[in-house]
Write an enzyme that holds these catalytic residues in place. Structure first.
Site, PDB file in Angstrom:
ATOM      1  N   CYS A  23       0.852  -1.182   0.000  1.00 14.76           N
ATOM      2  CA  CYS A  23       0.000   0.000   0.000  1.00 14.76           C
ATOM      3  C   CYS A  23       0.895   1.243   0.000  1.00 14.76           C
ATOM      4  O   CYS A  23       1.786   1.364   0.834  1.00 14.76           O
ATOM      5  CB  CYS A  23      -0.884  -0.004   1.246  1.00 14.76           C
ATOM      6  SG  CYS A  23      -1.782   1.529   1.436  1.00 14.76           S
ATOM      7  N   CYS A  29      -2.226   7.502   5.678  1.00 18.47           N
ATOM      8  CA  CYS A  29      -3.568   7.098   6.104  1.00 18.47           C
ATOM      9  C   CYS A  29      -3.575   6.685   7.574  1.00 18.47           C
ATOM     10  O   CYS A  29      -4.410   7.137   8.349  1.00 18.47           O
ATOM     11  CB  CYS A  29      -4.050   5.959   5.207  1.00 18.47           C
ATOM     12  SG  CYS A  29      -5.373   4.975   5.889  1.00 18.47           S
ATOM     13  N   CYS A  32      -3.775   1.216   8.815  1.00 21.03           N
ATOM     14  CA  CYS A  32      -3.190  -0.129   8.948  1.00 21.03           C
ATOM     15  C   CYS A  32      -1.841  -0.027   9.651  1.00 21.03           C
ATOM     16  O   CYS A  32      -0.814   0.219   9.016  1.00 21.03           O
ATOM     17  CB  CYS A  32      -3.014  -0.769   7.577  1.00 21.03           C
ATOM     18  SG  CYS A  32      -4.580  -1.213   6.812  1.00 21.03           S
ATOM     19  N   CYS A 106      -8.267   0.460  -1.736  1.00 25.15           N
ATOM     20  CA  CYS A 106      -7.617   0.148  -0.461  1.00 25.15           C
ATOM     21  C   CYS A 106      -7.542  -1.365  -0.334  1.00 25.15           C
ATOM     22  O   CYS A 106      -8.471  -2.070  -0.736  1.00 25.15           O
ATOM     23  CB  CYS A 106      -8.458   0.763   0.657  1.00 25.15           C
ATOM     24  SG  CYS A 106      -8.129   0.070   2.282  1.00 25.15           S
ATOM     25  N   GLN A 230     -20.759  -6.476  12.106  1.00 29.31           N
ATOM     26  CA  GLN A 230     -19.317  -6.770  12.059  1.00 29.31           C
ATOM     27  C   GLN A 230     -18.796  -6.552  10.639  1.00 29.31           C
ATOM     28  O   GLN A 230     -19.444  -6.950   9.672  1.00 29.31           O
ATOM     29  CB  GLN A 230     -19.065  -8.220  12.476  1.00 29.31           C
ATOM     30  CG  GLN A 230     -19.221  -8.458  13.966  1.00 29.31           C
ATOM     31  CD  GLN A 230     -18.053  -7.956  14.787  1.00 29.31           C
ATOM     32  OE1 GLN A 230     -17.131  -7.302  14.291  1.00 29.31           O
ATOM     33  NE2 GLN A 230     -18.075  -8.229  16.075  1.00 29.31           N
ATOM     34  N   TYR A 259     -25.610  -6.183  24.539  1.00 27.59           N
ATOM     35  CA  TYR A 259     -24.971  -5.385  23.482  1.00 27.59           C
ATOM     36  C   TYR A 259     -25.214  -6.129  22.157  1.00 27.59           C
ATOM     37  O   TYR A 259     -24.282  -6.420  21.410  1.00 27.59           O
ATOM     38  CB  TYR A 259     -23.470  -5.223  23.741  1.00 27.59           C
ATOM     39  CG  TYR A 259     -23.114  -4.738  25.127  1.00 27.59           C
ATOM     40  CD1 TYR A 259     -23.009  -3.377  25.387  1.00 27.59           C
ATOM     41  CD2 TYR A 259     -22.878  -5.635  26.172  1.00 27.59           C
ATOM     42  CE1 TYR A 259     -22.671  -2.914  26.659  1.00 27.59           C
ATOM     43  CE2 TYR A 259     -22.549  -5.180  27.445  1.00 27.59           C
ATOM     44  CZ  TYR A 259     -22.447  -3.819  27.678  1.00 27.59           C
ATOM     45  OH  TYR A 259     -22.109  -3.376  28.932  1.00 27.59           O
ATOM     46  N   GLU A 280     -29.921  -3.723  23.729  1.00 33.22           N
ATOM     47  CA  GLU A 280     -29.094  -2.893  22.850  1.00 33.22           C
ATOM     48  C   GLU A 280     -29.537  -1.441  22.980  1.00 33.22           C
ATOM     49  O   GLU A 280     -30.726  -1.154  23.103  1.00 33.22           O
ATOM     50  CB  GLU A 280     -29.254  -3.414  21.408  1.00 33.22           C
ATOM     51  CG  GLU A 280     -28.881  -2.470  20.293  1.00 33.22           C
ATOM     52  CD  GLU A 280     -27.394  -2.135  20.243  1.00 33.22           C
ATOM     53  OE1 GLU A 280     -26.556  -3.041  20.402  1.00 33.22           O
ATOM     54  OE2 GLU A 280     -27.082  -0.937  20.057  1.00 33.22           O
ATOM     55  N   ASP A 328     -21.096  -8.681  24.365  1.00 30.06           N
ATOM     56  CA  ASP A 328     -20.236  -8.238  23.260  1.00 30.06           C
ATOM     57  C   ASP A 328     -20.176  -6.711  23.264  1.00 30.06           C
ATOM     58  O   ASP A 328     -20.691  -6.058  22.355  1.00 30.06           O
ATOM     59  CB  ASP A 328     -20.847  -8.782  21.942  1.00 30.06           C
ATOM     60  CG  ASP A 328     -19.994  -8.477  20.729  1.00 30.06           C
ATOM     61  OD1 ASP A 328     -18.855  -8.007  20.889  1.00 30.06           O
ATOM     62  OD2 ASP A 328     -20.480  -8.713  19.599  1.00 30.06           O
ATOM     63  N   CYS A 355     -13.661  -6.625  21.514  1.00 28.80           N
ATOM     64  CA  CYS A 355     -12.792  -6.115  20.451  1.00 28.80           C
ATOM     65  C   CYS A 355     -11.648  -5.305  21.061  1.00 28.80           C
ATOM     66  O   CYS A 355     -10.950  -4.596  20.350  1.00 28.80           O
ATOM     67  CB  CYS A 355     -13.594  -5.280  19.461  1.00 28.80           C
ATOM     68  SG  CYS A 355     -14.535  -3.970  20.234  1.00 28.80           S
TER      69      CYS A 355
HETATM   70  N1  SAH Z   1     -23.341  -8.290  19.221  1.00 24.62           N
HETATM   71  C1  SAH Z   1     -23.539  -7.412  18.105  1.00 24.62           C
HETATM   72  C2  SAH Z   1     -23.048  -5.985  18.340  1.00 24.62           C
HETATM   73  C3  SAH Z   1     -21.710  -5.818  18.997  1.00 24.62           C
HETATM   74  S1  SAH Z   1     -21.014  -4.200  18.902  1.00 24.62           S
HETATM   75  C4  SAH Z   1     -22.901  -7.974  16.865  1.00 24.62           C
HETATM   76  O1  SAH Z   1     -22.026  -8.816  16.965  1.00 24.62           O
HETATM   77  O2  SAH Z   1     -23.255  -7.561  15.757  1.00 24.62           O
HETATM   78  C5  SAH Z   1     -21.497  -3.458  20.379  1.00 24.62           C
HETATM   79  C6  SAH Z   1     -22.946  -3.010  20.406  1.00 24.62           C
HETATM   80  O3  SAH Z   1     -23.165  -2.423  21.690  1.00 24.62           O
HETATM   81  C7  SAH Z   1     -23.321  -1.939  19.378  1.00 24.62           C
HETATM   82  O4  SAH Z   1     -24.462  -2.366  18.673  1.00 24.62           O
HETATM   83  C8  SAH Z   1     -23.648  -0.699  20.232  1.00 24.62           C
HETATM   84  O5  SAH Z   1     -24.713   0.076  19.690  1.00 24.62           O
HETATM   85  C9  SAH Z   1     -24.063  -1.339  21.549  1.00 24.62           C
HETATM   86  N2  SAH Z   1     -23.899  -0.526  22.760  1.00 24.62           N
HETATM   87  C10 SAH Z   1     -22.952   0.404  23.027  1.00 24.62           C
HETATM   88  N3  SAH Z   1     -23.081   0.859  24.279  1.00 24.62           N
HETATM   89  C11 SAH Z   1     -24.138   0.203  24.825  1.00 24.62           C
HETATM   90  C12 SAH Z   1     -24.780   0.222  26.107  1.00 24.62           C
HETATM   91  N4  SAH Z   1     -24.342   1.019  27.064  1.00 24.62           N
HETATM   92  N5  SAH Z   1     -25.819  -0.602  26.311  1.00 24.62           N
HETATM   93  C13 SAH Z   1     -26.272  -1.424  25.332  1.00 24.62           C
HETATM   94  N6  SAH Z   1     -25.715  -1.488  24.109  1.00 24.62           N
HETATM   95  C14 SAH Z   1     -24.663  -0.690  23.849  1.00 24.62           C
END
Ligand code: SAH
Length: 400
Positions: A23, A29, A32, A106, A230, A259, A280, A328, A355
């Site tokens: 790249c 940028c 990466c 990219c 994702q 989440y 969520e 998550d 993550c």
């Molecule tokens: N499990 C899902 C999303 C994971 S990303 C997947 O794999 O697709 C994290 C998520 O948490 C996002 O959708 C974001 O909007 C949500 N989020 C962020 N802060 C939060 C909170 N305080 N309470 C509930 N959800 C939240």
């Protein structure tokens, strides 16, 4: 410690992953951070990082890498800018600045998405569309966001504009869809705020349905412009399969998917569970999640729009219980309101997808102090060439 990572790499990575594409704009940028490393070295580095942060809790299994670590991003964002000489460029903000680095293609972005962005840039001139100027707040086009269903082939184009009036909108749509018949929907998003956020509140669907669908672990998901999805689908499937395997569901359990975004994990897990409760914060994601449950004919799942911590505190106060919590959270990790309520709900297992291993380490510390034992950390490379790494960790309730 011998992680077996070399062996795994030899068996998993195809020859294609060993070829190193170069790249030319990586320094400017900054997206990466591992551009200067061959892929195998990147994986080793991520493995070491996870071991350093999480290895004291339990075994860290070998990282799962991609066979072909290119063009994986299904969400591509470009900011538009007019240069002093009048040229219009599109690309990304140079790390830490508001200067735009021109990007035509990219190595980690979906290739069709990049082509569509270049086409939009080329159309601007003939349609006399001005690029939005952040300082004067004049002009129209600010950003373009593209989402691609890697499995479905559906494509969403989001045109982020500074004012809601888009002259010759219909002809622009015609010209763009003629160049790229793959486009399924075009959304006009209005963002007239001085902000670093890409998307504004207001939206108008100007072509197609306003969302795309994609398949993940054999389930179909609707994704709208503002919902989280994702960005690396093939690796996400591996990660989620592992998460669901770790949840060890036998058909009767009450599962919380915290989440939950558009409901992906909960919906995939629901066939093996008695009941799933998703929570969520993002209202658009919750709307998508409810539609997604119907779309997949899942009846044993409910979704709540709430802060995950507040929701869990509420459940704990009502004396509710759960058998498995799958969580998550975003990069910031969870919070004490959430984690302390998990203790009251007393699930046998917690499956923690993260993550950001740094915040996961902080949260694991809390949970290990309060009666949970981490049983294994499984790293997945969802973001080749960058320094980011995803992990899923299983925790078991002690004495259960
Ligand atoms: N499990 C899902 C999303 C994971 S990303 C997947 O794999 O697709 C994290 C998520 O948490 C996002 O959708 C974001 O909007 C949500 N989020 C962020 N802060 C939060 C909170 N305080 N309470 C509930 N959800 C939240």
């Amino acid at each position: 410690m011998d992680t077996g990572v070399d062996f795994l790499l030899q068996t998993m990575l195809g020859e294609k992953s060993m070829e190193k594409k170069v790249c030319n704009i990586s320094k400017k940028c900054g997206g990466c951070q591992y551009q200067n490393m061959i892929y195998k070295e990147q994986l080793k580095k991520k493995q070491k990082q996870v071991e350093k942060l999480l290895g004291s809790f339990c075994k860290v299994y070998p990282i799962v890498g991609m066979e072909y670590p290119y063009y994986y991003r299904n969400k591509v964002h470009a900011v538009f800018q007019r240069e002093k000489n009048g040229n219009i460029i599109s690309g990304v903000y140079q790390a830490g600045t508001h200067k735009v680095v021109k990007v035509d293609d990219c190595l980690i972005e979906d290739q069709l998405a990049d082509k569509i962005i270049v086409s939009i840039r080329n159309l601007l001139k003939s349609f006399k569309i001005k690029v939005y100027d952040e300082d004067t707040r004049y002009g129209l086009l600010r950003h373009v966001l593209i989402r691609v269903g890697k499995k479905s082939g559906q494509v969403m184009v989001v045109l982020v504009v500074g004012t809601p009036i888009f002259p010759s909108k219909n002809n622009f749509v015609k010209a763009l869809t003629k160049l790229h018949p793959e486009i399924s929907t075009i959304v006009l998003n209005v963002n007239n705020q001085k902000t670093s956020m890409v998307l504004g509140e207001k939206e108008n669907v100007i072509y197609g349905k306003g969302f795309i669908e994609d398949t993940l672990c054999e389930h179909v998901f609707r994704i709208s412009s503002k919902s989280f999805y994702q960005i690396n689908v093939s690796q996400t499937e591996r990660l989620y399969q592992k998460a669901i395997e770790l949840a060890n569901l036998k058909g009767k359990e009450r599962v919380i998917d915290a989440y939950c975004g558009i409901g992906t994990i909960g919906i995939i897990a629901s066939e093996k569970a008695g009941e799933v409760i998703g929570v969520e914060l993002n209202k658009d994601a919750v709307k998508d999640a409810i539609v997604n449950a119907k779309r997949n004919q899942i009846k044993n799942i409910r979704f709540y729009e709430n802060d995950a911590g507040k929701f869990m505190v509420g459940m704990a106060k009502q004396g509710e219980k759960a058998d498995v919590v799958i969580m998550d959270p975003p990069r910031a990790g969870s919070d004490e309101a959430f984690l302390s309520s998990v203790l009251t709900l007393a699930p046998k297992r917690i499956v923690y997808i993260s993550c950001n291993p740094e915040t996961q380490a902080r949260d694991l510390k809390y949970l290990t102090k309060h009666g949970y034992k981490p049983e294994g950390v499984y790293p997945y490379d969802l973001f080749p060439w960058t320094s980011h790494v995803e992990t899923v960790t299983l925790l078991q309730k002690v004495n259960s």
